[in-house]
Design an enzyme around this catalytic site. Structure first.
Site, short mmCIF file in Angstrom:
data_model
loop_
_atom_site.label_atom_id
_atom_site.label_comp_id
_atom_site.label_asym_id
_atom_site.label_seq_id
_atom_site.Cartn_x
_atom_site.Cartn_y
_atom_site.Cartn_z
N GLU A 1 0.82 -1.21 0.00
CA GLU A 1 0.00 0.00 0.00
C GLU A 1 0.86 1.27 0.00
OE1 GLU A 1 -3.04 -0.26 -0.55
OE2 GLU A 1 -3.47 -2.34 -0.02
N ARG B 1 -18.14 -1.42 5.49
CA ARG B 1 -19.24 -2.15 4.85
C ARG B 1 -19.85 -3.17 5.80
NH1 ARG B 1 -19.18 -6.75 2.39
NH2 ARG B 1 -16.92 -6.89 2.24
N CYS C 1 -7.90 -2.14 8.07
CA CYS C 1 -6.51 -2.11 7.58
C CYS C 1 -6.07 -0.70 7.22
CB CYS C 1 -6.35 -3.04 6.37
SG CYS C 1 -6.48 -4.78 6.80
N HIS D 1 -1.13 -5.82 2.00
CA HIS D 1 -2.33 -6.66 1.94
C HIS D 1 -1.98 -7.99 1.26
CE1 HIS D 1 -5.78 -3.68 2.68
NE2 HIS D 1 -6.07 -4.78 3.38
N1 PCA Z 1 -8.34 -7.17 6.42
C1 PCA Z 1 -9.30 -6.13 6.67
C2 PCA Z 1 -9.27 -5.90 8.16
C3 PCA Z 1 -8.47 -7.01 8.74
C4 PCA Z 1 -7.89 -7.69 7.59
O1 PCA Z 1 -7.08 -8.63 7.67
C5 PCA Z 1 -9.07 -4.88 5.83
O2 PCA Z 1 -8.54 -4.99 4.72
O3 PCA Z 1 -9.41 -3.78 6.27
#
Ligand code: PCA
Length: 208
Positions: free
Chosen positions: A80, A90, A143, A164
């Site tokens: 990111e 959501r 996140c 991610h």
């Molecule tokens: N993914 C979610 C929250 C926790 C996770 O592992 C997100 O992308 O916000």
């Protein structure tokens, strides 16, 4: 010796596992230096994750902060570039909180750029055969809140960012893209190993 804070997340949205927590645990178990690695699992809670992160940074004063989470549906590792000052959930978090169009930090800047060498890390992952991309949005759920919070909480000059991960093959729902658990752990380890690299000045981004 540098101290690195590395976080994954607990399961959420009815899933039994979160591959980010599993990958971080695997990296921590096999870590052989050269840094002091502090590994933690954050709750999937807007308030809880931010509080836990602040406490970890206050306790360990890390020289790098790398947070990871699941992007279910993604087919590659996404490094990111930016956290935005927005919570728009959501689904409720694991505490039942569902903020809608609320700032992560009232009065804070609209966005904060990741200070990890994003392009460098994407290059390294691809060179190692792990599908990867730089991402301009970490979404508006927990996140992104953790990325934005971490960028505001870490000392100036401390490489800080968020990665991610897709589902692992063992945890993926039917038809969801995935990478093996080994590759996810390898990806996280590579991010740890290259967090202090200078960034690559190479063309990137996207033209829609
Ligand atoms: N993914 C979610 C929250 C926790 C996770 O592992 C997100 O992308 O916000």
């Amino acid at each position: 010796m540098s101290t690195m804070l590395l976080t994954g997340f607990a399961p959420f949205d009815g899933a039994e596992r979160n591959p980010s927590g599993d990958a971080v645990a695997a990296v921590a178990a096999g870590y052989d230096g050269p840094h002091r690695l502090i590994a933690a699992t954050l709750p999937v809670s807007f308030a809880g994750a931010a509080a836990h992160l602040h406490a970890l940074i206050a306790e360990h004063d890390p020289d790098a902060v790398i947070a990871t989470g699941l992007a279910g549906g993604s087919d590659r590792v996404a490094v990111e570039r930016v956290g935005v000052n927005l919570m728009d959930a959501r689904i409720p978090d694991n505490d039942g909180a569902q903020p809608i169009d609320v700032p992560s930090e009232p009065g804070g800047p609209a966005a904060r750029f990741a200070t990890l060498p994003v392009k460098r890390i994407v290059s390294v992952l691809e060179e190692e055969g792990i599908p990867a991309r730089a991402s301009l949005s970490a979404g508006s759920y927990v996140c992104n809140h953790v990325l934005y919070t971490a960028l505001g909480a870490s000392r100036p000059g401390v490489p800080t960012g968020f990665v991610h991960l897709p589902w692992s093959t063992a945890t993926a729902p039917a038809d969801a893209p995935s990478l093996s658990e080994q590759d996810l752990a390898r990806a996280v380890r590579l991010v740890v190993d290259h967090a202090f690299d200078p960034d690559d000045s190479i063309p990137g981004g996207s033209i829609w």
